[in-house]
Design a protein around this motif. Structure first.
Motif, PDB file in Angstrom:
ATOM      1  N   ALA A   1      10.967  -5.410 -39.512  1.00 19.92           N
ATOM      2  CA  ALA A   1      11.547  -6.644 -40.047  1.00 19.92           C
ATOM      3  C   ALA A   1      10.702  -7.155 -41.200  1.00 19.92           C
ATOM      4  O   ALA A   1       9.504  -6.858 -41.304  1.00 19.92           O
ATOM      5  N   THR A   2      11.335  -7.938 -42.061  1.00 18.32           N
ATOM      6  CA  THR A   2      10.630  -8.594 -43.166  1.00 18.32           C
ATOM      7  C   THR A   2      10.825 -10.096 -43.049  1.00 18.32           C
ATOM      8  O   THR A   2      11.750 -10.574 -42.380  1.00 18.32           O
ATOM      9  N   ASN A   3       9.934 -10.853 -43.721  1.00 18.36           N
ATOM     10  CA  ASN A   3      10.106 -12.302 -43.781  1.00 18.36           C
ATOM     11  C   ASN A   3      10.324 -12.736 -45.218  1.00 18.36           C
ATOM     12  O   ASN A   3      10.442 -11.901 -46.129  1.00 18.36           O
ATOM     13  N   ALA A   4      10.360 -14.038 -45.457  1.00 22.58           N
ATOM     14  CA  ALA A   4      10.652 -14.568 -46.789  1.00 22.58           C
ATOM     15  C   ALA A   4       9.586 -14.197 -47.809  1.00 22.58           C
ATOM     16  O   ALA A   4       9.845 -14.220 -49.015  1.00 22.58           O
ATOM     17  N   ASP A   5       8.380 -13.868 -47.347  1.00 21.75           N
ATOM     18  CA  ASP A   5       7.286 -13.501 -48.247  1.00 21.75           C
ATOM     19  C   ASP A   5       7.199 -11.994 -48.467  1.00 21.75           C
ATOM     20  O   ASP A   5       6.200 -11.495 -48.998  1.00 21.75           O
ATOM     21  N   ASN A   6       8.241 -11.265 -48.043  1.00 25.19           N
ATOM     22  CA  ASN A   6       8.296  -9.807 -48.188  1.00 25.19           C
ATOM     23  C   ASN A   6       7.210  -9.089 -47.396  1.00 25.19           C
ATOM     24  O   ASN A   6       6.833  -7.966 -47.720  1.00 25.19           O
ATOM     25  N   MET A   7       6.701  -9.747 -46.385  1.00 20.66           N
ATOM     26  CA  MET A   7       5.809  -9.090 -45.446  1.00 20.66           C
ATOM     27  C   MET A   7       6.676  -8.248 -44.511  1.00 20.66           C
ATOM     28  O   MET A   7       7.701  -8.714 -44.019  1.00 20.66           O
ATOM     29  N   ARG A   8       6.291  -7.011 -44.275  1.00 18.69           N
ATOM     30  CA  ARG A   8       7.049  -6.142 -43.363  1.00 18.69           C
ATOM     31  C   ARG A   8       6.167  -5.740 -42.187  1.00 18.69           C
ATOM     32  O   ARG A   8       5.039  -5.274 -42.381  1.00 18.69           O
ATOM     33  N   LEU A   9       6.701  -5.909 -41.000  1.00 24.38           N
ATOM     34  CA  LEU A   9       6.018  -5.492 -39.781  1.00 24.38           C
ATOM     35  C   LEU A   9       6.824  -4.409 -39.089  1.00 24.38           C
ATOM     36  O   LEU A   9       8.053  -4.366 -39.175  1.00 24.38           O
ATOM     37  N   ILE A  10       6.114  -3.538 -38.391  1.00 23.71           N
ATOM     38  CA  ILE A  10       6.733  -2.507 -37.560  1.00 23.71           C
ATOM     39  C   ILE A  10       6.222  -2.698 -36.140  1.00 23.71           C
ATOM     40  O   ILE A  10       5.006  -2.729 -35.912  1.00 23.71           O
ATOM     41  N   SER A  11       7.144  -2.845 -35.213  1.00 23.65           N
ATOM     42  CA  SER A  11       6.766  -2.981 -33.803  1.00 23.65           C
ATOM     43  C   SER A  11       7.282  -1.778 -33.027  1.00 23.65           C
ATOM     44  O   SER A  11       8.332  -1.219 -33.354  1.00 23.65           O
ATOM     45  N   VAL A  12       6.535  -1.403 -31.996  1.00 19.72           N
ATOM     46  CA  VAL A  12       6.959  -0.342 -31.085  1.00 19.72           C
ATOM     47  C   VAL A  12       6.689  -0.819 -29.664  1.00 19.72           C
ATOM     48  O   VAL A  12       5.561  -1.215 -29.349  1.00 19.72           O
TER      49      VAL A  12
ATOM     50  N   ILE B   1      13.938  -8.194 -26.282  1.00 18.60           N
ATOM     51  CA  ILE B   1      13.188  -9.441 -26.065  1.00 18.60           C
ATOM     52  C   ILE B   1      11.709  -9.236 -26.386  1.00 18.60           C
ATOM     53  O   ILE B   1      11.091 -10.052 -27.086  1.00 18.60           O
ATOM     54  N   GLU B   2      11.125  -8.151 -25.887  1.00 20.86           N
ATOM     55  CA  GLU B   2       9.697  -7.893 -26.105  1.00 20.86           C
ATOM     56  C   GLU B   2       9.413  -7.593 -27.581  1.00 20.86           C
ATOM     57  O   GLU B   2       8.397  -8.034 -28.124  1.00 20.86           O
ATOM     58  N   SER B   3      10.288  -6.859 -28.226  1.00 21.41           N
ATOM     59  CA  SER B   3      10.094  -6.549 -29.651  1.00 21.41           C
ATOM     60  C   SER B   3      10.156  -7.806 -30.504  1.00 21.41           C
ATOM     61  O   SER B   3       9.345  -8.004 -31.411  1.00 21.41           O
ATOM     62  N   LYS B   4      11.140  -8.667 -30.206  1.00 13.66           N
ATOM     63  CA  LYS B   4      11.273  -9.906 -30.960  1.00 13.66           C
ATOM     64  C   LYS B   4      10.053 -10.790 -30.767  1.00 13.66           C
ATOM     65  O   LYS B   4       9.537 -11.393 -31.722  1.00 13.66           O
ATOM     66  N   LYS B   5       9.569 -10.867 -29.543  1.00 16.31           N
ATOM     67  CA  LYS B   5       8.380 -11.663 -29.235  1.00 16.31           C
ATOM     68  C   LYS B   5       7.188 -11.176 -30.073  1.00 16.31           C
ATOM     69  O   LYS B   5       6.424 -11.970 -30.631  1.00 16.31           O
ATOM     70  N   LEU B   6       7.050  -9.868 -30.163  1.00 18.33           N
ATOM     71  CA  LEU B   6       5.932  -9.267 -30.898  1.00 18.33           C
ATOM     72  C   LEU B   6       6.054  -9.520 -32.396  1.00 18.33           C
ATOM     73  O   LEU B   6       5.085  -9.922 -33.059  1.00 18.33           O
ATOM     74  N   LEU B   7       7.244  -9.316 -32.953  1.00 18.68           N
ATOM     75  CA  LEU B   7       7.451  -9.519 -34.383  1.00 18.68           C
ATOM     76  C   LEU B   7       7.260 -10.986 -34.777  1.00 18.68           C
ATOM     77  O   LEU B   7       6.607 -11.292 -35.779  1.00 18.68           O
ATOM     78  N   GLN B   8       7.813 -11.898 -33.997  1.00 18.08           N
ATOM     79  CA  GLN B   8       7.664 -13.320 -34.315  1.00 18.08           C
ATOM     80  C   GLN B   8       6.208 -13.750 -34.247  1.00 18.08           C
ATOM     81  O   GLN B   8       5.746 -14.540 -35.083  1.00 18.08           O
ATOM     82  N   TRP B   9       5.472 -13.240 -33.277  1.00 23.72           N
ATOM     83  CA  TRP B   9       4.044 -13.556 -33.176  1.00 23.72           C
ATOM     84  C   TRP B   9       3.307 -13.080 -34.425  1.00 23.72           C
ATOM     85  O   TRP B   9       2.463 -13.801 -34.982  1.00 23.72           O
ATOM     86  N   GLY B  10       3.642 -11.907 -34.911  1.00 26.84           N
ATOM     87  CA  GLY B  10       2.994 -11.389 -36.110  1.00 26.84           C
ATOM     88  C   GLY B  10       3.287 -12.224 -37.341  1.00 26.84           C
ATOM     89  O   GLY B  10       2.380 -12.584 -38.100  1.00 26.84           O
ATOM     90  N   PHE B  11       4.539 -12.562 -37.550  1.00 25.66           N
ATOM     91  CA  PHE B  11       4.904 -13.376 -38.715  1.00 25.66           C
ATOM     92  C   PHE B  11       4.311 -14.776 -38.635  1.00 25.66           C
ATOM     93  O   PHE B  11       3.984 -15.370 -39.662  1.00 25.66           O
ATOM     94  N   ASN B  12       4.171 -15.308 -37.438  1.00 26.24           N
ATOM     95  CA  ASN B  12       3.635 -16.662 -37.272  1.00 26.24           C
ATOM     96  C   ASN B  12       2.124 -16.745 -37.469  1.00 26.24           C
ATOM     97  O   ASN B  12       1.592 -17.820 -37.753  1.00 26.24           O
ATOM     98  N   ASN B  13       1.438 -15.641 -37.327  1.00 29.01           N
ATOM     99  CA  ASN B  13      -0.027 -15.673 -37.328  1.00 29.01           C
ATOM    100  C   ASN B  13      -0.703 -14.972 -38.505  1.00 29.01           C
ATOM    101  O   ASN B  13      -1.913 -15.120 -38.688  1.00 29.01           O
ATOM    102  N   PHE B  14       0.057 -14.222 -39.318  1.00 25.40           N
ATOM    103  CA  PHE B  14      -0.566 -13.424 -40.373  1.00 25.40           C
ATOM    104  C   PHE B  14       0.226 -13.476 -41.668  1.00 25.40           C
ATOM    105  O   PHE B  14       1.422 -13.750 -41.680  1.00 25.40           O
ATOM    106  N   ASP B  15      -0.475 -13.188 -42.748  1.00 25.56           N
ATOM    107  CA  ASP B  15       0.134 -12.972 -44.058  1.00 25.56           C
ATOM    108  C   ASP B  15      -0.449 -11.693 -44.640  1.00 25.56           C
ATOM    109  O   ASP B  15      -1.573 -11.303 -44.314  1.00 25.56           O
ATOM    110  N   THR B  16       0.313 -11.062 -45.530  1.00 25.86           N
ATOM    111  CA  THR B  16      -0.164  -9.856 -46.211  1.00 25.86           C
ATOM    112  C   THR B  16      -0.153 -10.095 -47.714  1.00 25.86           C
ATOM    113  O   THR B  16       0.795 -10.668 -48.252  1.00 25.86           O
ATOM    114  N   PHE B  17      -1.226  -9.667 -48.379  1.00 25.86           N
ATOM    115  CA  PHE B  17      -1.376  -9.873 -49.817  1.00 25.86           C
ATOM    116  C   PHE B  17      -1.767  -8.565 -50.503  1.00 25.86           C
ATOM    117  O   PHE B  17      -2.467  -7.741 -49.931  1.00 25.86           O
ATOM    118  N   LYS B  18      -1.318  -8.437 -51.748  1.00 18.31           N
ATOM    119  CA  LYS B  18      -1.783  -7.324 -52.582  1.00 18.31           C
ATOM    120  C   LYS B  18      -3.131  -7.707 -53.157  1.00 18.31           C
ATOM    121  O   LYS B  18      -3.278  -8.737 -53.799  1.00 18.31           O
TER     122      LYS B  18
END
Length: 395
Positions: free
Chosen positions: A248-259, A271-288
């Motif tokens: 999934a991606t967010n508005a900042d074009n950050m992309r996460l992969i969950s397994v 449910i578990e995948s969504k929980k993991l992805l939302q936690w990642g987007f809520n707690n981190f940002d990615t920058f070039k």
């Protein structure tokens, strides 16, 4: 001087072999950010651009992959299309071994014996509806036999540096000698996204109709309007449990992969995948941090046709940072050896930029030579020898 963007952080991760300029630290994140509690035997959350592992539980534990296997099947097919070895319009004759009747009580495309089916349809039958019959049909068409195709799958396993994956089938039905891990599946997923963007687009398609039979993609997160999930693949057998690779991606074009692997229910894996992805987007940002192809430092070269060489990265370098901590990160420049000696080859690793937060080294970006430097002439080399000899007297 390093650009301002370098003053950003990364969650210390396990950078993976994706031709990225990151070095693998081989250890879990040092930050005290507790991941969500998941009902899965094993899981991982990885940032696609930086390769940082944000959360994991038993990520290298060997599991039955079930139909996650089809991600590698898809990669082999997509790469063959990209290289021009097959075309999406090619017609494939369905043999007895690929006949849908041979796969009772399992996912299939409902292929008929001797039917002529396009590569494009078979590929969609593999990715969208997880057709076991379509996997066999494409394996025979592309490689002559399923075993030859499996051998190619395992060649990519070695090429990607996967330590806990081995395939013995093209479709993922349980076999005692077939296994993979959450980490390895995340890496396969990242390769599909990066190497085969046209192939990856198919993973977002929600349904597929063939032989007048409409089937939906089993990845229910594609319908979740609270997230922008655009892939990837589900899997289930009695021994594997329920598996899901999601991206999934967010508005900042950050992309996460969950397994998530080994979940107890069909809905539970979503449910578990969504929980993991939302936690990642809520707690981190990615920058070039470093722009690909742009020099960040010029260094002296000895014994070369040129006395100086630019250093940087050939591809954009990214880091993943806990929200609100990017301004706290420091970076330092470090060469692998005290001096650079010709010949040097474009892309050659000669040093790294090391990122530090709260006094800890948390990640590193490999510095690469930006252009070839050939050996110099005899007089130039003699002068450099003299310069180095004098320098050594003061070391």
């Amino acid at each position: 001087m390093l650009p301002k963007a370098i003053k950003k952080s990364v969650i210390a991760g396990l950078a993976f072999a994706l031709s990225l300029p990151f070095t693998a630290f081989g250890e879990e994140t040092p930050f005290n950010l507790a991941p969500p509690q998941l009902n899965a035997q094993t899981f991982i959350l990885m940032d696609y651009n930086s390769g940082a592992v944000l959360a994991a539980l038993n990520p290298d534990q060997r599991q039955y992959p079930a139909s996650l296997t089809k991600m590698m099947t898809s990669y082999v097919i997509g790469d063959a299309i990209k290289q021009g070895r097959i075309r999406t319009t090619d017609k494939v004759t369905i043999t007895d071994s690929a006949w849908g009747r041979n796969f009772p009580d399992s996912s299939k495309m409902f292929l008929n014996l001797n039917q002529q089916v396009s590569v494009a349809d078979l590929n969609r039958g593999i990715i969208i509806v997880s057709g076991n019959d379509a996997c066999v049909a494409m394996a025979e068409h592309l490689s002559g036999s399923t075993q030859n195709f499996i051998d190619t799958m395992n060649k990519y396993v070695a090429q990607f540096g996967l330590k806990n994956t081995h395939f013995t089938t093209v479709h993922g039905l349980d076999d005692a000698n077939q296994y993979s891990s959450a980490r390895d599946m995340a890496i396969i997923g990242a390769h599909i996204i990066r190497d085969l963007p046209e192939e990856y687009k198919i993973y977002a398609e929600k349904e597929f109709t063939f032989n007048k039979i409409k089937q939906q993609n089993r990845n229910g997160l594609l319908w979740d309007k609270s997230m922008n999930v655009d892939g990837m693949k589900t899997g289930h057998t009695s021994q594997a449990g329920y598996n899901l690779v999601a991206s999934a991606t967010n508005a900042d074009n950050m992309r996460l992969i969950s397994v998530v692997m080994g979940v107890s229910s069909f809905k539970g894996r979503e449910i578990e995948s969504k929980k993991l992805l939302q936690w990642g987007f809520n707690n981190f940002d990615t920058f070039k941090t470093i722009e690909g192809g742009k020099a960040v430092s010029n260094q002296t070269v000895y014994y070369g046709s040129s006395g100086e060489v630019p250093l940087g990265v050939l591809q954009d370098a990214f880091i993943t940072v806990p929200k609100g901590r990017n301004a706290d990160v420091k970076a330092r420049f470090q060469l692998d050896d005290k001096y650079l000696y010709a010949p040097l080859t474009k892309g050659q690793k000669v040093g790294k930029v090391i990122y530090q937060l709260d006094g800890k080294d948390i990640a590193a970006v490999n510095l690469q030579v930006m252009q070839d430097v050939e050996e110099g002439g005899i007089f130039g080399k003699a002068w450099d020898w003299l310069v180095l000899t004098v320098k050594s007297l003061f070391d």
